[in-house]
Motif scaffolding. Structure first.
Motif, PDB file in Angstrom:
ATOM      1  N   MET A   1     -12.357   7.275  -3.999  1.00 36.65           N
ATOM      2  CA  MET A   1     -12.299   8.003  -2.708  1.00 36.65           C
ATOM      3  C   MET A   1     -12.509   9.532  -3.247  1.00 36.65           C
ATOM      4  O   MET A   1     -12.181   9.694  -4.247  1.00 36.65           O
ATOM      5  N   LYS A   2     -13.027  10.200  -2.309  1.00 33.71           N
ATOM      6  CA  LYS A   2     -13.063  11.656  -2.586  1.00 33.71           C
ATOM      7  C   LYS A   2     -11.832  12.477  -1.875  1.00 33.71           C
ATOM      8  O   LYS A   2     -11.509  12.478  -0.624  1.00 33.71           O
TER       9      LYS A   2
ATOM     10  N   LEU B   1      -6.126  11.120 -10.993  1.00 35.13           N
ATOM     11  CA  LEU B   1      -7.029  10.590  -9.871  1.00 35.13           C
ATOM     12  C   LEU B   1      -8.484  10.080 -10.339  1.00 35.13           C
ATOM     13  O   LEU B   1      -8.851   9.315  -9.968  1.00 35.13           O
ATOM     14  N   GLU B   2      -8.917  11.009 -11.317  1.00 32.91           N
ATOM     15  CA  GLU B   2     -10.316  10.581 -12.064  1.00 32.91           C
ATOM     16  C   GLU B   2     -10.285   9.350 -12.723  1.00 32.91           C
ATOM     17  O   GLU B   2     -11.134   8.483 -12.792  1.00 32.91           O
ATOM     18  N   ALA B   3      -8.988   9.015 -13.414  1.00 29.20           N
ATOM     19  CA  ALA B   3      -8.963   7.830 -14.307  1.00 29.20           C
ATOM     20  C   ALA B   3      -8.753   6.906 -13.542  1.00 29.20           C
ATOM     21  O   ALA B   3      -9.327   5.578 -13.867  1.00 29.20           O
ATOM     22  N   ALA B   4      -8.642   6.961 -12.283  1.00 34.84           N
ATOM     23  CA  ALA B   4      -8.616   5.834 -11.195  1.00 34.84           C
ATOM     24  C   ALA B   4      -9.913   5.383 -10.410  1.00 34.84           C
ATOM     25  O   ALA B   4      -9.918   4.788  -9.461  1.00 34.84           O
TER      26      ALA B   4
ATOM     27  N   SER C   1       1.213   7.591  -7.224  1.00 36.30           N
ATOM     28  CA  SER C   1       1.314   6.667  -6.242  1.00 36.30           C
ATOM     29  C   SER C   1       0.081   6.644  -5.595  1.00 36.30           C
ATOM     30  O   SER C   1      -0.436   5.790  -5.053  1.00 36.30           O
ATOM     31  N   PHE C   2      -0.519   7.884  -5.524  1.00 33.13           N
ATOM     32  CA  PHE C   2      -1.768   7.965  -4.667  1.00 33.13           C
ATOM     33  C   PHE C   2      -2.976   7.398  -5.442  1.00 33.13           C
ATOM     34  O   PHE C   2      -4.012   7.005  -4.787  1.00 33.13           O
ATOM     35  N   ALA C   3      -2.926   7.331  -6.626  1.00 32.36           N
ATOM     36  CA  ALA C   3      -3.975   6.916  -7.514  1.00 32.36           C
ATOM     37  C   ALA C   3      -4.474   5.435  -7.164  1.00 32.36           C
ATOM     38  O   ALA C   3      -5.649   5.338  -7.065  1.00 32.36           O
ATOM     39  N   ASP C   4      -3.597   4.512  -6.837  1.00 29.82           N
ATOM     40  CA  ASP C   4      -3.859   3.348  -6.139  1.00 29.82           C
ATOM     41  C   ASP C   4      -3.075   3.031  -4.902  1.00 29.82           C
ATOM     42  O   ASP C   4      -2.897   1.963  -4.594  1.00 29.82           O
TER      43      ASP C   4
ATOM     44  N   VAL D   1      -2.665   8.161   6.919  1.00 31.36           N
ATOM     45  CA  VAL D   1      -1.831   8.646   5.674  1.00 31.36           C
ATOM     46  C   VAL D   1      -2.017   7.853   4.442  1.00 31.36           C
ATOM     47  O   VAL D   1      -2.202   6.653   4.613  1.00 31.36           O
ATOM     48  N   LEU D   2      -2.038   8.515   3.190  1.00 35.45           N
ATOM     49  CA  LEU D   2      -2.076   7.699   1.984  1.00 35.45           C
ATOM     50  C   LEU D   2      -0.739   7.288   1.430  1.00 35.45           C
ATOM     51  O   LEU D   2      -0.012   8.406   1.481  1.00 35.45           O
ATOM     52  N   VAL D   3      -0.393   6.122   1.235  1.00 30.86           N
ATOM     53  CA  VAL D   3       1.127   5.918   0.853  1.00 30.86           C
ATOM     54  C   VAL D   3       0.998   4.956  -0.370  1.00 30.86           C
ATOM     55  O   VAL D   3      -0.025   4.256  -0.750  1.00 30.86           O
ATOM     56  N   PRO D   4       2.023   5.014  -1.087  1.00 25.53           N
ATOM     57  CA  PRO D   4       2.118   3.922  -2.092  1.00 25.53           C
ATOM     58  C   PRO D   4       1.652   2.554  -1.875  1.00 25.53           C
ATOM     59  O   PRO D   4       2.166   2.079  -0.584  1.00 25.53           O
TER      60      PRO D   4
END
Length: 306
Positions: A1-2, A30-33, A113-116, A294-297
């Motif tokens: 995602m961007k 985030l970039e690692a994910a 938690s946002f990474a995945d 919303v982005l959640v775990p």
């Protein structure tokens, strides 16, 4: 995602955070994910312009907002009704909306938690068309916020201390307002010391936030307490999440309510998501089910799906 991150360097705990170092950790995490990320660190006065730019960018999937209540509420208002999602960095004093979404309460843990993480839809409420994600309130809360604004504090603990001083000053001289509240077909006219209308009902036994942010209802909390002992008990119960233990609080739920002020509304203010606003003579408050992504775990999204 961007991701497009907007960080209010004047907001909440970000005022005392090394934002250059934190920005580096954001990119690494985030970039690692497999995500991509742009970061805009701005002064408080430029937050709205930066959020407008992020929300309108066609390539952006998630706007990651960091700051106090005002920053998060402004971000939600711009993303409401769109396909883009809001990710909340919990940089405020209480982070009540983020708590209701199950977002970890440290900046780095939230970021991980946002990474995945996964995107879900939650509710937004509006007052005369203006969106809010947590609470619209009049009376005691508005007076406390107004008094606190006249105090100086430079940290989260300082703000908590100022809030306690403002609360005690309000208890000693509580507001009283004549109002008519319409809930469905029922109408009540009464003298109140405070009304809070919330984006979904608050949970019990914890800080005042919604356990279910997609419950599809407004929580309507009316208090008529006026005596000092009654007000102390009320605030104590609020802090512990014991709303239903207080005999001076009525709790209702609805998808729409209309609040009319009969006490000369020019001298009164309301609070929306922690920000003072002018109180209109008549305010229509409505729930907008599923209006905000919303982005959640991932664990929260899985529990909701189950």
């Amino acid at each position: 995602m961007k991701f497009a991150a907007v960080l209010n360097r004047d907001g909440g705990t970000l005022r005392t955070t090394d934002l250059a170092a934190f920005s580096d950790r954001m990119r690494q995490t985030l970039e690692a994910a497999g995500h991509s990320l742009s970061i805009d660190v701005v002064a408080g006065k430029d937050v709205v312009e930066s959020l407008d730019s992020a929300a309108s960018h066609r390539a952006v999937d998630v706007v990651l907002a960091g700051g106090g209540d005002g920053t998060i509420s402004a971000a939600a208002a711009r993303l409401m009704g769109t396909k883009k999602a809001l990710a909340i960095l919990p940089a405020g004093t209480m982070n009540l909306f983020a708590r209701g979404l199950g977002i970890p309460q440290s900046l780095d843990a939230a970021l991980k938690s946002f990474a995945d993480g996964e995107i879900i839809a939650v509710d937004v409420a509006t007052a005369n068309g203006r969106p809010f994600i947590h609470q619209f309130s009049i009376g005691m809360h508005a007076k406390m916020v107004q008094l606190r604004q006249g105090m100086e504090f430079g940290s989260r603990l300082g703000k908590i201390g100022a809030s306690a001083k403002a609360a005690w000053a309000t208890i000693k001289n509580p507001p009283a307002m004549n109002v008519t509240l319409t809930i469905g077909k029922a109408e009540m006219t009464t003298r109140i010391s405070g009304i809070g209308v919330t984006n979904n009902l608050f949970g019990e036994g914890h800080l005042p936030y919604a356990d279910n942010p997609s419950g599809g209802v407004l929580g309507i909390y009316v208090t008529v307490a006026q005596q000092r002992a009654e007000l102390v008990k009320f605030l104590f119960n609020v802090a512990r999440g014991k709303w239903r233990d207080n005999e001076h609080v009525e709790i209702h739920q609805a998808d729409r309510t209309v609040l009319k002020i009969h006490s000369g509304s020019r001298k009164f203010r309301a609070v929306m998501d922690g920000e003072l606003v002018r109180l209109e003579h008549e305010t229509t408050i409505e729930i907008r089910p599923g209006a905000l992504n919303v982005l959640v775990p991932a664990s929260i999204a899985e529990a909701k799906a189950a």
